[in-house]
Each structure stands twice: as C-alpha cells, then as structure tokens.
Design a protein around this motif. Structure first.
Motif, mmCIF file in Angstrom:
data_model
loop_
_atom_site.group_PDB
_atom_site.id
_atom_site.type_symbol
_atom_site.label_atom_id
_atom_site.label_comp_id
_atom_site.label_asym_id
_atom_site.label_seq_id
_atom_site.Cartn_x
_atom_site.Cartn_y
_atom_site.Cartn_z
ATOM 1 N N ILE A 1 1.105 -0.935 -0.084
ATOM 2 C CA ILE A 1 -0.189 -0.247 0.216
ATOM 3 C C ILE A 1 0.563 1.380 0.106
ATOM 4 C CG2 ILE A 1 -1.830 1.115 1.769
ATOM 5 C CD1 ILE A 1 -2.646 -1.500 2.437
ATOM 6 N N VAL A 2 0.578 2.514 -0.851
ATOM 7 C CA VAL A 2 1.496 3.302 -1.497
ATOM 8 C C VAL A 2 0.902 4.496 -0.668
ATOM 9 C CG1 VAL A 2 3.136 4.670 -2.386
ATOM 10 C CG2 VAL A 2 2.966 2.431 -2.832
ATOM 11 N N ALA A 3 1.625 5.452 -0.068
ATOM 12 C CA ALA A 3 0.274 6.817 0.130
ATOM 13 C C ALA A 3 1.265 7.613 0.261
ATOM 14 C CB ALA A 3 -0.934 6.677 0.961
ATOM 15 N N TRP B 1 3.559 0.564 2.870
ATOM 16 C CA TRP B 1 3.004 -0.270 3.563
ATOM 17 C C TRP B 1 3.169 -1.904 3.850
ATOM 18 C CZ3 TRP B 1 -2.213 1.099 5.697
ATOM 19 C CH2 TRP B 1 -2.520 0.825 6.993
ATOM 20 N N THR B 2 3.269 -2.572 4.142
ATOM 21 C CA THR B 2 3.732 -3.808 3.485
ATOM 22 C C THR B 2 2.361 -4.423 4.653
ATOM 23 O OG1 THR B 2 5.846 -4.430 2.653
ATOM 24 C CG2 THR B 2 4.933 -6.947 2.983
ATOM 25 N N MET C 1 -7.473 -0.072 2.244
ATOM 26 C CA MET C 1 -7.808 0.359 1.046
ATOM 27 C C MET C 1 -9.268 0.621 0.502
ATOM 28 S SD MET C 1 -5.043 1.568 -0.757
ATOM 29 C CE MET C 1 -5.605 1.874 -2.280
ATOM 30 N N ARG C 2 -10.595 -0.060 1.727
ATOM 31 C CA ARG C 2 -12.024 1.203 1.300
ATOM 32 C C ARG C 2 -11.807 1.857 2.197
ATOM 33 N NH1 ARG C 2 -12.623 -4.528 0.219
ATOM 34 N NH2 ARG C 2 -13.258 -4.981 2.493
ATOM 35 N N LEU C 3 -10.526 2.139 3.509
ATOM 36 C CA LEU C 3 -11.581 3.084 4.360
ATOM 37 C C LEU C 3 -11.822 5.017 3.875
ATOM 38 C CD1 LEU C 3 -8.982 1.484 7.271
ATOM 39 C CD2 LEU C 3 -11.079 1.474 7.160
ATOM 40 N N ASP C 4 -12.189 5.541 4.366
ATOM 41 C CA ASP C 4 -12.292 6.820 4.543
ATOM 42 C C ASP C 4 -11.228 7.283 5.398
ATOM 43 O OD1 ASP C 4 -12.459 7.946 7.143
ATOM 44 O OD2 ASP C 4 -14.571 7.334 6.489
ATOM 45 N N TYR D 1 -0.161 -2.784 -4.798
ATOM 46 C CA TYR D 1 -0.045 -3.976 -5.799
ATOM 47 C C TYR D 1 0.142 -4.943 -4.767
ATOM 48 C CZ TYR D 1 4.252 -1.725 -4.509
ATOM 49 O OH TYR D 1 5.623 -1.060 -3.670
ATOM 50 N N PRO D 2 -0.389 -6.139 -5.723
ATOM 51 C CA PRO D 2 0.386 -7.528 -5.030
ATOM 52 C C PRO D 2 1.333 -7.707 -5.117
ATOM 53 C CG PRO D 2 -0.224 -7.634 -7.647
ATOM 54 C CD PRO D 2 -0.624 -6.358 -6.811
ATOM 55 N N LEU D 3 2.766 -8.247 -4.023
ATOM 56 C CA LEU D 3 3.767 -8.423 -4.127
ATOM 57 C C LEU D 3 4.144 -9.685 -4.823
ATOM 58 C CD1 LEU D 3 4.817 -6.181 -0.811
ATOM 59 C CD2 LEU D 3 4.807 -5.782 -3.207
#
Length: 413
Positions: free
Chosen positions: A198-200, A236-237, A247-250, A278-280
């Motif tokens: 997860i990238v942010a 974030w792994t 990913m669906r969280l507000d 993205y899948p690792l």
C-alpha cells in the motif's frame, strides 16, 4: 514502414527511458516502444509512487545531465532507523523493540546522503523531456508490439499497426510480466507473497529531518520515507487478505491506521494524495540474455520492496549493459551477439540474484510474530548497530556502491 536503429527498447517506463538516454549518450541510435500514451504517463494521477535512488545511482543521473532537473524535488536521506515491534490497535498499545539499527550518512564522509526519495512523476517527466530533445532517440508510443523475430543479422520488432523496427539488439524493459522474456523462452523462478504493498503520501506537522524509518511489523515492513515539502511517502506491506479493507477506509479512518503504525514523532498527519496498492511477488529470470536480447530492470528481477533496492538494481543493469555494448562496438563486435551479451549476464546476474534473495530472506525473517525468532533478530540488530564496519558495509550495499561498478556509477574523483 521500416525504421532501423542500433537498439530497440521495449518498455518506456523509468528503466526503459533511462536505458535509452544512457545508450544515446554513447552515440547509439535508440527506439523506445511503449504501449502507453506519454501524455497520460506524465500526469500526477498516473503513478503516485516514489522511488529510492541510491547515492551511486544518482551518479548516473548526474553523468547524463538529468540531476539538475531532479535535485530540487529530491529529498536526501540522511539517516535510516530500523526498528521492530507491533502496531497500536484498540486492544493493544503496541510495542517497539528496545533494539534498533541506525545508519548515519555522516559515517560515509563527504557530506554524502544515503540516497534520495523522488516522486516517480518527476523522474518520468525529466526523462521524457530529455528524450524529446535527443537526436539519437525516437519514442514510438502509444504502440503495441505484436511480434519479434531474431536472426543472425538483426532483430525485427513488428508493431500492431504494421511498422517494423529493425535493430542489432532488443532490450526488454517491459516489466515483471515481460512478454519479450516469455517469447524468448527464458524461464523464471517466481512466487507470490501473501502480501500487498500500500503506497500513500502524508503531510505532517513536524520536520522529518531526512530520516527514513523501517518499522518491521508481523504483517510486513512499514516504511516511512522522507519527501520534499515536509511530506513522507509510506510503503506499507500488509497481508493481502486485509489490504483491501484498509484501501476501502475513508481518509479519517485510514489516517488513524497510519498513526497506529507511524507513531506521534512527526505530530499531526494528513493524507496528501490518493492511495495505490499492488500485489507483491518475486521474479528472477534464469537468464538475462538470449541472442539479440537483454533483460533489464523488473524484466530480469522483481523483488520485495523491503529495502527499496528494486530500481537501483535496474540502474546498475543499465549502466553495466551500456559498458558491455559500448566495448563490444568499439572493438568491432556484433553488439547483439550472445558472446557479447554473456559478459553482461556474468556481471549482473549473481549480484542481483544475491540481493533479490537477501530481501526475500529479510521479509520472511521479520514478517512474523514468532517470539524466539523475534528475540534473535532484535539481538542481531543490536549487534550490527554496535559494529561500525558492519554499519558502513550495509550502508554502502544500500547505496549500490559495492563491487565492480560500471563507468556511469563509478565514484567521482
């Protein structure tokens, strides 16, 4: 229509673009073929990720006259802090191990950062601008490859619209699922991790002071990477079966989950852009070359992002391949001949395989909550942290500054 070049590069991403500029600097004529629309690839929404550029890889950008455009947007990494623990939750206050590993760039001397964090869109735009003005490079995009034929004299890349690109050498820069690699019947060792990246990007109240953090959690590493404008990039792994829910969280709930892992040392946090996931997976080609074909970047090796070394492996591929091909041309050899390309394979495959497998091992060692293993790895971190030569070795390894360096990466005198 048929066009002829010295080198045809399939894939116009960061690896393909850099390869074209590196080859062109040595007076090779290059075609870049990519299925994507360059206008779309230049937009901020196309790719919100960041790239860690090691200090040795940054030398390549300097020697290709790209760094002056990148530098204002590149945040130096002055320190790296590695810790182990558990995230805070409603039922647990979380823990941080008393052992840690601290890499301090000042130990390298010469005011040399450990590396730089740069947004992918910056790198892509700088490369596209340079490609557009380079006489030795032709960008053919959007254009899809339909077939490639290799023979003793040349390679022919046929596009879906009927165009034919003839070249002495084809470079596969078409990613982890490389169709060129598959067409050449090059086998791979590969497996999927049960993890998602997860990238942010977040903005924060306090300055990060150029400190990158790697917080090892049972689900996988949580990296906090310093960016310009008092922002940080999160890599974030997370376990794949939980990542979709995050990913669906507000934005507010997502911020709370970040804070549970991030801690309070940078003050109040605020998401500063969209999220990507993205899948690792792990992929390692069993050969990097075939007659008139060379693999670079993710087409040759796609590794876990745990140490931020994926792009830097590709940069070293490019620099080594440029040296090998230039030397072959200068002594009158066929640059697509397997006898020339095998020199590239001998140079790169062992080095990249060792690093790829090393990152895989690190992920397996740290992405669990097995108490005896946790104790052993924490003690090991503390031991490494107390031995200065070991710290320096690992910093140079992370800086891509170990082993026989290609000329574009060589230490500046």
């Amino acid at each position: 229509m048929t066009q002829s070049f010295d080198i045809a590069i399939v894939g116009g991403g960061l690896a393909g673009g850099l390869a074209a500029l590196a080859f062109a600097s040595k007076d090779f004529s290059c075609a870049i073929i990519d299925a994507g629309d360059p206008k779309k690839m230049r937009t901020a929404g196309f790719d919100g990720r960041t790239t860690a550029i090691s200090y040795a890889s940054a030398r390549v950008f300097r020697r290709l006259d790209l760094w002056d455009q990148i530098a204002p947007h590149a945040e130096p990494i002055r320190d790296i802090l590695v810790t182990d623990g558990r995230a805070k939750s409603r039922f647990d206050e979380g823990t941080v191990s008393s052992f840690h590993l601290h890499f301090d760039s000042r130990e390298l001397g010469d005011d040399q950062p450990l590396g730089f964090i740069v947004e992918n869109r910056i790198l892509r735009n700088v490369m596209f601008d340079a490609i557009a003005t380079h006489d030795n490079i032709t960008l053919i995009a959007p254009a899809k490859r339909s077939a490639t034929q290799f023979d003793s004299a040349s390679a022919v890349v046929t596009l879906e619209d009927g165009q034919e690109i003839v070249a002495a050498l084809v470079v596969a820069a078409d990613g982890r699922m490389s169709s060129l690699r598959a067409a050449a019947n090059i086998k791979t060792n590969q497996w999927r991790y049960r993890q998602t990246g997860i990238v942010a990007t977040v903005a924060h109240e306090r300055p990060h002071d150029g400190v990158a953090q790697e917080f090892f959690l049972p689900a996988g590493p949580f990296a906090i990477l310093p960016m310009t404008e008092n922002r940080s990039s999160l890599v974030w792994t997370e376990k794949s079966d939980a990542a979709d829910a995050y990913m669906r969280l507000d934005d507010d709930k997502f911020r709370i989950e970040i804070e549970n892992r991030f801690g309070e040392y940078l003050g109040a946090l605020e998401p500063a852009g969209p999220r990507w996931s993205y899948p690792l997976a792990f992929t390692l080609a069993q050969s990097y070359v075939a007659p008139r074909l060379a693999l670079i970047g993710d087409a040759a090796h796609a590794i876990h992002p745990i140490a931020g070394q994926g792009f830097n492996l590709g940069v070293k591929d490019i620099a080594a391949l440029v040296d090998v091909i230039t030397e072959g041309r200068d002594v009158g050899l066929d640059i697509g001949a397997l006898t020339v390309l095998q020199n590239y394979q001998q140079w790169r495959r062992f080095d990249s395989a060792a690093l790829a497998l090393g990152t895989d091992l690190l992920n397996r060692l740290f992405s669990n909550d097995f108490t005896p293993l946790r104790i052993a790895r924490d003690i090991s971190m503390g031991a490494v942290n107390s031995i200065a030569p070991l710290r320096t070795f690992f910093m140079r390894q992370a800086g891509a500054d170990i082993g026989t360096l290609p000329s574009l990466m060589a230490r500046e005198t």
